[in-house]
Design a protein around this motif. Sequence first.
Motif, mmCIF file in Angstrom:
data_model
loop_
_atom_site.group_PDB
_atom_site.id
_atom_site.type_symbol
_atom_site.label_atom_id
_atom_site.label_comp_id
_atom_site.label_asym_id
_atom_site.label_seq_id
_atom_site.Cartn_x
_atom_site.Cartn_y
_atom_site.Cartn_z
ATOM 1 N N ARG A 57 18.425 -5.374 -17.548
ATOM 2 C CA ARG A 57 19.615 -5.823 -18.272
ATOM 3 C C ARG A 57 20.712 -6.232 -17.288
ATOM 4 N N PRO A 58 21.532 -7.216 -17.645
ATOM 5 C CA PRO A 58 22.634 -7.613 -16.761
ATOM 6 C C PRO A 58 23.532 -6.428 -16.425
ATOM 7 N N HIS A 59 23.905 -6.356 -15.183
ATOM 8 C CA HIS A 59 24.713 -5.238 -14.698
ATOM 9 C C HIS A 59 25.543 -5.737 -13.521
ATOM 10 N N GLU A 60 26.497 -4.940 -13.091
ATOM 11 C CA GLU A 60 27.246 -5.264 -11.886
ATOM 12 C C GLU A 60 27.561 -3.983 -11.131
ATOM 13 N N PHE A 61 27.697 -4.117 -9.837
ATOM 14 C CA PHE A 61 28.015 -2.990 -8.968
ATOM 15 C C PHE A 61 29.115 -3.410 -8.008
ATOM 16 N N VAL A 62 30.041 -2.498 -7.747
ATOM 17 C CA VAL A 62 31.043 -2.740 -6.723
ATOM 18 C C VAL A 62 30.621 -1.994 -5.465
ATOM 19 N N THR A 73 49.674 2.970 -12.517
ATOM 20 C CA THR A 73 48.689 1.942 -12.821
ATOM 21 C C THR A 73 47.302 2.556 -12.776
ATOM 22 N N VAL A 74 46.360 1.858 -13.388
ATOM 23 C CA VAL A 74 44.953 2.255 -13.386
ATOM 24 C C VAL A 74 44.141 1.097 -12.823
ATOM 25 N N LEU A 75 43.261 1.400 -11.889
ATOM 26 C CA LEU A 75 42.313 0.415 -11.375
ATOM 27 C C LEU A 75 40.933 0.822 -11.862
ATOM 28 N N ARG A 76 40.369 0.026 -12.779
ATOM 29 C CA ARG A 76 39.061 0.367 -13.347
ATOM 30 C C ARG A 76 37.947 -0.273 -12.531
ATOM 31 N N LEU A 77 36.896 0.520 -12.271
ATOM 32 C CA LEU A 77 35.750 0.084 -11.486
ATOM 33 C C LEU A 77 34.485 0.113 -12.335
ATOM 34 N N PRO A 78 33.528 -0.771 -12.044
ATOM 35 C CA PRO A 78 32.191 -0.649 -12.630
ATOM 36 C C PRO A 78 31.380 0.370 -11.836
ATOM 37 N N ASP A 79 30.081 0.444 -12.043
ATOM 38 C CA ASP A 79 29.220 1.293 -11.222
ATOM 39 C C ASP A 79 29.333 0.872 -9.766
ATOM 40 N N PHE A 80 29.130 1.830 -8.863
ATOM 41 C CA PHE A 80 29.322 1.536 -7.449
ATOM 42 C C PHE A 80 28.071 1.869 -6.648
ATOM 43 N N TYR A 81 28.035 1.348 -5.436
ATOM 44 C CA TYR A 81 26.959 1.648 -4.498
ATOM 45 C C TYR A 81 27.486 1.409 -3.092
ATOM 46 N N GLY A 100 32.338 -6.357 -9.843
ATOM 47 C CA GLY A 100 31.358 -6.359 -8.770
ATOM 48 C C GLY A 100 31.215 -7.736 -8.154
ATOM 49 N N ALA A 101 30.199 -7.881 -7.316
ATOM 50 C CA ALA A 101 29.983 -9.135 -6.585
ATOM 51 C C ALA A 101 29.157 -10.118 -7.410
ATOM 52 N N GLY A 102 29.280 -10.064 -8.713
ATOM 53 C CA GLY A 102 28.524 -10.943 -9.591
ATOM 54 C C GLY A 102 27.579 -10.163 -10.475
ATOM 55 N N VAL A 103 27.031 -10.859 -11.451
ATOM 56 C CA VAL A 103 26.082 -10.223 -12.369
ATOM 57 C C VAL A 103 24.710 -10.174 -11.714
ATOM 58 N N THR A 104 24.065 -9.027 -11.828
ATOM 59 C CA THR A 104 22.732 -8.828 -11.259
ATOM 60 C C THR A 104 21.972 -7.906 -12.211
ATOM 61 N N THR A 105 20.859 -7.366 -11.765
ATOM 62 C CA THR A 105 20.138 -6.310 -12.476
ATOM 63 C C THR A 105 19.662 -5.304 -11.440
ATOM 64 N N GLN A 106 19.356 -4.124 -11.905
ATOM 65 C CA GLN A 106 18.774 -3.145 -10.992
ATOM 66 C C GLN A 106 17.449 -3.656 -10.429
ATOM 67 N N GLU A 163 23.456 -2.127 -23.087
ATOM 68 C CA GLU A 163 24.421 -3.076 -23.638
ATOM 69 C C GLU A 163 25.407 -3.449 -22.533
ATOM 70 N N PRO A 164 25.226 -4.572 -21.901
ATOM 71 C CA PRO A 164 26.042 -4.921 -20.730
ATOM 72 C C PRO A 164 27.543 -4.876 -21.012
ATOM 73 N N LEU A 165 28.281 -4.348 -20.033
ATOM 74 C CA LEU A 165 29.736 -4.407 -20.023
ATOM 75 C C LEU A 165 30.112 -4.944 -18.647
ATOM 76 N N LEU A 166 30.515 -6.197 -18.606
ATOM 77 C CA LEU A 166 30.810 -6.898 -17.355
ATOM 78 C C LEU A 166 32.306 -7.159 -17.275
ATOM 79 N N MET A 167 32.869 -6.992 -16.099
ATOM 80 C CA MET A 167 34.316 -6.968 -15.962
ATOM 81 C C MET A 167 34.881 -8.294 -15.447
ATOM 82 N N ASP A 168 36.059 -8.621 -15.955
ATOM 83 C CA ASP A 168 36.814 -9.800 -15.533
ATOM 84 C C ASP A 168 37.989 -9.309 -14.687
ATOM 85 N N ASP A 169 38.017 -9.677 -13.403
ATOM 86 C CA ASP A 169 39.126 -9.247 -12.551
ATOM 87 C C ASP A 169 40.020 -10.419 -12.127
ATOM 88 N N SER A 170 40.034 -11.472 -12.925
ATOM 89 C CA SER A 170 40.852 -12.635 -12.574
ATOM 90 C C SER A 170 42.337 -12.287 -12.538
#
Length: 322
Positions: A194-199, A156-164, A226-232, A279-286
């Motif tokens: 721009r809209p972004h997300e971080f895990v 399996t693959v677990l895809r992550l957005p940017d992290f901090y 991530g924990a919701g849409v935010t921006t830097q 160009e925002p790429l926001l993830m759906d982990d439902s």
Amino acid sequence: MSKVALFGAAGVIGPSIAAALGRNGRPYRVVGRNEGSLRKAFGADPLAEIVTWNPDSPASVRAAAEDVDTLVYMVGVNYWQFELHPDLMRKTLEGALAAGVKHIILIGTVYPYGRAQSNPVSEDHPREPHTFKGRMRKAQEDLLMQAQADGRIRATVLRLPDFYGPGVEASLLHRAALAAVNGGTADMVGPLDRPHEFVFVPDVGPVVARLVETPAAFGRIWHIAGAGVTTQRELVSEMERQTGAKLKLRVAGKTMLRLIGLFNPFMREMVEMNYLMTEPLLMDDSALQRLIGPIRKTPYAEGVRQMLAAVAKTRTLSAATA
């Protein structure tokens, strides 16, 4: 109890997974090229078995994977050497199969998708990478999932957005945290609005630990958002709120990255990936939450607090040893 091996354990995500396994009382193996780095990170945990490897040696790869049921793959390369990703996966997969490994979890990225065709992006979004790095990451995934399709291994693959997170120096937010605590100017990659997300990195480990125990996780790809849409910009403002100091920012867009890249190979390689900032790429982990239940996601304010506290602690330790 079957053993879990963390290949590339000394990177960003490895300590989070190790901590989650440790909390569950589960023994695990950490695998990396540098024994000193592994001992520094995991040597205090009696549940950790430390093993070094040479991925260019089939015997070394097989030895590192012996007696392992589940291999979590996080092997990193320099940002300017992404052509190594498929080859490293192939060598690891061959060694793992020879050693009798039954399951592999690849910690992945959004790069194979290319530009988002809609948001949020679910796991069935087309993989159409338009960048070299995206193509290399897609090739890495394809090797693993073809082995799954052929019945040679469960993968399996677990895809992550940017992290901090605390001590995560590779984060887009790290230099802002340094400036917030130590003063000076924060070098950041823009645009910032721009809209972004971080895990938050410590949130990833418990998810992986649950995937290890979930047979239904294997055979497809999953997202953790991530924990919701935010921006830097919003997160910089949170740092300012918590420290009471206004940050000085120096923001590099695509043109500036090209100029800096004439002298800095890391920055040069960020040019082609700058589309993820514009160009925002926001993830759906439902789908993942339907599989394993609710996922604990640290609110951004708390994540920023912990990140700043880690920077302050490092500064205090440095001053004490100076």
